[in-house]
Motif scaffolding. Structure first.
Motif, short mmCIF file in Angstrom:
data_model
loop_
_atom_site.label_atom_id
_atom_site.label_comp_id
_atom_site.label_asym_id
_atom_site.label_seq_id
_atom_site.Cartn_x
_atom_site.Cartn_y
_atom_site.Cartn_z
N SER A 80 -2.88 -6.93 11.94
CA SER A 80 -2.09 -8.08 11.50
C SER A 80 -0.66 -7.65 11.20
O SER A 80 -0.40 -6.50 10.83
N PRO A 81 0.29 -8.57 11.35
CA PRO A 81 1.69 -8.25 11.01
C PRO A 81 1.84 -7.80 9.57
O PRO A 81 2.63 -6.89 9.29
N ALA A 82 1.09 -8.40 8.64
CA ALA A 82 1.21 -8.01 7.23
C ALA A 82 0.83 -6.55 7.02
O ALA A 82 1.52 -5.82 6.29
N LEU A 83 -0.25 -6.11 7.64
CA LEU A 83 -0.66 -4.71 7.50
C LEU A 83 0.34 -3.78 8.18
O LEU A 83 0.71 -2.75 7.63
N GLY B 134 0.73 -5.49 18.76
CA GLY B 134 0.25 -4.80 17.57
C GLY B 134 -1.14 -4.23 17.74
O GLY B 134 -1.82 -3.94 16.75
N ARG B 135 -1.57 -4.05 18.98
CA ARG B 135 -2.91 -3.49 19.25
C ARG B 135 -2.81 -1.99 19.51
O ARG B 135 -1.81 -1.50 20.02
N VAL C 222 -8.99 -5.48 -1.78
CA VAL C 222 -9.75 -6.60 -1.21
C VAL C 222 -8.81 -7.68 -0.69
O VAL C 222 -9.06 -8.29 0.34
N GLY C 223 -7.72 -7.89 -1.41
CA GLY C 223 -6.77 -8.92 -0.99
C GLY C 223 -6.14 -8.65 0.37
O GLY C 223 -5.76 -9.58 1.07
N HIS C 224 -6.03 -7.38 0.73
CA HIS C 224 -5.46 -7.02 2.04
C HIS C 224 -6.52 -6.69 3.09
O HIS C 224 -6.19 -6.46 4.25
N ALA C 225 -7.77 -6.63 2.68
CA ALA C 225 -8.85 -6.24 3.60
C ALA C 225 -8.97 -7.27 4.73
O ALA C 225 -9.08 -8.46 4.49
N THR C 226 -8.93 -6.76 5.94
CA THR C 226 -8.99 -7.61 7.12
C THR C 226 -10.12 -7.12 8.02
O THR C 226 -10.20 -5.93 8.31
N ILE D 272 -13.02 -2.59 8.89
CA ILE D 272 -12.20 -3.25 7.88
C ILE D 272 -10.95 -2.40 7.69
O ILE D 272 -11.04 -1.18 7.51
N CYS D 273 -9.80 -3.04 7.71
CA CYS D 273 -8.53 -2.34 7.47
C CYS D 273 -7.89 -2.93 6.23
O CYS D 273 -7.88 -4.15 6.03
N THR D 274 -7.37 -2.05 5.37
CA THR D 274 -6.68 -2.47 4.17
C THR D 274 -5.54 -1.51 3.91
O THR D 274 -5.37 -0.51 4.61
N ILE D 275 -4.76 -1.81 2.89
CA ILE D 275 -3.63 -0.94 2.56
C ILE D 275 -4.12 0.29 1.80
O ILE D 275 -5.12 0.23 1.09
N ALA D 276 -3.41 1.38 1.96
CA ALA D 276 -3.63 2.56 1.12
C ALA D 276 -2.84 2.30 -0.16
O ALA D 276 -1.70 1.87 -0.10
N ILE D 277 -3.46 2.53 -1.28
CA ILE D 277 -2.81 2.13 -2.53
C ILE D 277 -1.77 3.13 -3.03
O ILE D 277 -0.98 2.79 -3.89
N ASN D 278 -1.76 4.34 -2.48
CA ASN D 278 -0.84 5.34 -3.02
C ASN D 278 0.07 5.98 -1.98
O ASN D 278 0.82 6.89 -2.30
N GLU D 279 0.01 5.51 -0.73
CA GLU D 279 0.85 6.07 0.33
C GLU D 279 1.18 4.97 1.34
O GLU D 279 0.44 4.00 1.44
N PRO D 280 2.25 5.13 2.10
CA PRO D 280 2.64 4.09 3.07
C PRO D 280 1.84 4.16 4.36
O PRO D 280 2.36 4.43 5.44
N CYS D 281 0.56 3.93 4.25
CA CYS D 281 -0.32 3.94 5.42
C CYS D 281 -1.43 2.93 5.20
O CYS D 281 -1.48 2.26 4.17
N LEU D 282 -2.30 2.82 6.19
CA LEU D 282 -3.44 1.91 6.11
C LEU D 282 -4.73 2.72 6.10
O LEU D 282 -4.76 3.84 6.61
#
Length: 152
Positions: A95-98, A14-15, A78-82, A35-45
Motif C-alpha cells: 500500500s502507498p501508506a506502508l 508498488g509491487r 494492528v492499525g497499520h497491519a495489511t 501480513i505487513c505492518t510498520i516496524a515500530i523502532n526503525e524506518p522499515c516494514l
C-alpha cells in the motif's frame, strides 16, 4: 525460517516479487497469506507469514487497554497491519501508506529475520548496516542479561 538479504525492485505500482526460495514454503504452509505492518523502532516494514502474525495478534489483544504503551503498540502495529496474498507471480502490492512510512524507493531490500522479513529502502538499509557495524566494532552498547551467555 527466513534468512539472508535480497535486493529487489518495486515496480511502478508498488509491487515486488518474493524470492523464489521463500515462495513455495509460503504457499504450502501459509497459503500465500502474509501480513505487513510498520516496524515500530526503525524506518522499515515487517512482513509476517499469517501464522506468525496470528501469534503476535493474540499477544497484543491480551495487553491492557488501560496501559498507554500497550495502546500505542496496538494502534501502531494492528492499525497499520495489511493483509496480502501472493499473486500468481509471487508478488505483493504494498500500500502507498506502508511504502511512505518506510520511505521505500524503487530499490528495496528484503531481509529474512527467522520468523519474519524486514523491508527496507536499499540506501537506508546500507546506512543502517554501516551504523550497526560501527556500533558493534566499537563495543558501544549495553550488555543485557539475555546476551550474557550467548556466543556464536
Amino acid at each position: 525460517m527466513f534468512s539472508g538479504a535480497s535486493a529487489l525492485n518495486l515496480d511502478d505500482k508498488g509491487r515486488f516479487a518474493i524470492p523464489t526460495k521463500y515462495r513455495q514454503p509460503l504457499l504450502s504452509e501459509e497459503q500465500g497469506s502474509l501480513i505487513c505492518t510498520i516496524a515500530i523502532n526503525e524506518p522499515c516494514l515487517w512482513l509476517y507469514p499469517r501464522s506468525e502474525w496470528d501469534e503476535i495478534a493474540a499477544r497484543l489483544v491480551k495487553l491492557s487497554s488501560m496501559n498507554p504503551r500497550a495502546r500505542r503498540l496496538q494502534r501502531m502495529l494492528v492499525g497499520h497491519a495489511t493483509d496480502y496474498q501472493l499473486d500468481k507471480n509471487g508478488r505483493i502490492l504494498l500500500s502507498p501508506a506502508l511504502r511512505n512510512y518506510a520511505g521505500l524507493g524503487k530499490k528495496i531490500m528484503l531481509i529474512g529475520l527467522l520468523n519474519k522479513f524486514e523491508i527496507w529502502d536499499e540506501s537506508k538499509w546500507h546506512q543502517q548496516m554501516q551504523l550497526d557495524t560501527e556500533i558493534e566494532r566499537a563495543g558501544d552498547f549495553e550488555m543485557t542479561p539475555e546476551f550474557e551467555n550467548f556466543s556464536l
